[in-house]
Design a protein around this motif. Sequence first.
Motif, PDB file in Angstrom:
ATOM      1  N   ALA A   1       4.011  -4.712   1.772  1.00 35.69           N
ATOM      2  CA  ALA A   1       2.688  -5.317   1.902  1.00 35.69           C
ATOM      3  C   ALA A   1       1.580  -4.267   1.928  1.00 35.69           C
ATOM      4  O   ALA A   1       0.478  -4.498   1.417  1.00 35.69           O
ATOM      5  CB  ALA A   1       2.635  -6.180   3.159  1.00 35.69           C
ATOM      6  N   MET A   2       1.856  -3.120   2.521  1.00 36.21           N
ATOM      7  CA  MET A   2       0.851  -2.063   2.604  1.00 36.21           C
ATOM      8  C   MET A   2       0.627  -1.421   1.239  1.00 36.21           C
ATOM      9  O   MET A   2      -0.514  -1.138   0.838  1.00 36.21           O
ATOM     10  CB  MET A   2       1.287  -1.019   3.626  1.00 36.21           C
ATOM     11  N   ALA A   3       1.707  -1.195   0.501  1.00 42.99           N
ATOM     12  CA  ALA A   3       1.579  -0.656  -0.852  1.00 42.99           C
ATOM     13  C   ALA A   3       0.860  -1.655  -1.752  1.00 42.99           C
ATOM     14  O   ALA A   3       0.047  -1.273  -2.605  1.00 42.99           O
ATOM     15  CB  ALA A   3       2.966  -0.340  -1.417  1.00 42.99           C
ATOM     16  N   TYR A   4       1.121  -2.930  -1.519  1.00 36.77           N
ATOM     17  CA  TYR A   4       0.480  -3.983  -2.309  1.00 36.77           C
ATOM     18  C   TYR A   4      -1.043  -3.963  -2.138  1.00 36.77           C
ATOM     19  O   TYR A   4      -1.794  -4.035  -3.123  1.00 36.77           O
ATOM     20  CB  TYR A   4       1.034  -5.339  -1.883  1.00 36.77           C
ATOM     21  N   GLU A   5      -1.511  -3.859  -0.912  1.00 31.46           N
ATOM     22  CA  GLU A   5      -2.953  -3.825  -0.665  1.00 31.46           C
ATOM     23  C   GLU A   5      -3.608  -2.648  -1.376  1.00 31.46           C
ATOM     24  O   GLU A   5      -4.689  -2.781  -1.969  1.00 31.46           O
ATOM     25  CB  GLU A   5      -3.219  -3.761   0.841  1.00 31.46           C
ATOM     26  N   ALA A   6      -2.960  -1.504  -1.332  1.00 27.71           N
ATOM     27  CA  ALA A   6      -3.507  -0.313  -2.001  1.00 27.71           C
ATOM     28  C   ALA A   6      -3.511  -0.488  -3.516  1.00 27.71           C
ATOM     29  O   ALA A   6      -4.450  -0.069  -4.205  1.00 27.71           O
ATOM     30  CB  ALA A   6      -2.695   0.919  -1.610  1.00 27.71           C
ATOM     31  N   ALA A   7      -2.480  -1.117  -4.045  1.00 27.14           N
ATOM     32  CA  ALA A   7      -2.394  -1.313  -5.495  1.00 27.14           C
ATOM     33  C   ALA A   7      -3.455  -2.293  -5.990  1.00 27.14           C
ATOM     34  O   ALA A   7      -4.065  -2.088  -7.046  1.00 27.14           O
ATOM     35  CB  ALA A   7      -1.001  -1.816  -5.871  1.00 27.14           C
ATOM     36  N   VAL A   8      -3.687  -3.351  -5.245  1.00 30.75           N
ATOM     37  CA  VAL A   8      -4.709  -4.329  -5.630  1.00 30.75           C
ATOM     38  C   VAL A   8      -6.091  -3.686  -5.635  1.00 30.75           C
ATOM     39  O   VAL A   8      -6.899  -3.926  -6.550  1.00 30.75           O
ATOM     40  CB  VAL A   8      -4.676  -5.542  -4.677  1.00 30.75           C
ATOM     41  N   LYS A   9      -6.359  -2.851  -4.660  1.00 26.56           N
ATOM     42  CA  LYS A   9      -7.646  -2.146  -4.618  1.00 26.56           C
ATOM     43  C   LYS A   9      -7.789  -1.221  -5.822  1.00 26.56           C
ATOM     44  O   LYS A   9      -8.854  -1.146  -6.451  1.00 26.56           O
ATOM     45  CB  LYS A   9      -7.776  -1.348  -3.322  1.00 26.56           C
TER      46      LYS A   9
END
Length: 315
Positions: free
Chosen positions: A130-138
């Motif tokens: 979930a943390m990697a996902y937030e960074a990728a979306v940004k």
Amino acid sequence: MAPTTITEADVAAAAARIAGRFRRTPLAAIEPGGLFGTTWLKCEYMQHTGSFKARGALNRVLSAQQAGELDPAVGVVAASGGNAGLAVAYAARACGVPATVFVPATAPAFKVDKLRGLGARVEQHGTEYAMAYEAAVKHAADAGAVYCHAYDQVEMAAGAGTIGLELLADIPGGFDTVLVAVGGGGLMAGVAAALAGRARVVAVEPERAPSLHAAFAAGGPVDVAVSGVAADSLGARRIGDIGYAVAVREAVHSVLVSDDDIVAARRALWADRRIVLEHGAAAALAALSGGAYRPAAGERVVVIACGANTDPTDL
């Protein structure tokens, strides 16, 4: 608003789009009354990059190219504990565009090395998907890259569903049940959509990462705590909207398996067949060998062996 479900038509379109760009993986017959008491193992661990994810990634990148959405200088971005990132890196390289992949710091080193070997730029963020996902979306928003979701995206799930079409073609006498490991639910959704009305799909999850099971209990997707031996590939904190919608529509049955049963199934498959699976892929088999799913007499069962990106030294 992005679609939150897929149909057989989406899977058929994916099959046409990616034709000739992926491997049609074989079926391995397991003798009746044998070790696992089933009939077929779908050997998707033999797919490009070692997992089924290559199908959906190719479908996503090709679809974006065909729609004129993909800037060839910026490319694509993904978040992944490993397998989805490998698939996106492979698909990007095959389509001639750059890829950036965000992974949690806990991603296995051999998967990170493979990502870099496929030419991806790797960014490590946080300790969970979930943390990697937030960074990728940004990053996707800031850079204008095409985002490739690990599972909750029509093209990704539909591409995975092409496995179901292969099963229909390769088992002309039919089958009754398909066991599918579930993390975020893309593979399950694709296969269930492809097989709608023709076979039952059983979703298999680790007890320590029960995203779909918890969603059924709550009446919708909810966050769950994630841990255990299969967390690197089945570690989605929340079932995808597409996965949940298709599971409800197609009456997908859900079972849970223990870490001990996953480990035992993985080791037994190596001892009996010399097949090396990652723990997440062995989860579907563990439902049979551990007794979480007990086929009826004469039931024809397919187990999707969905990935082999693992460290074999712990077998």
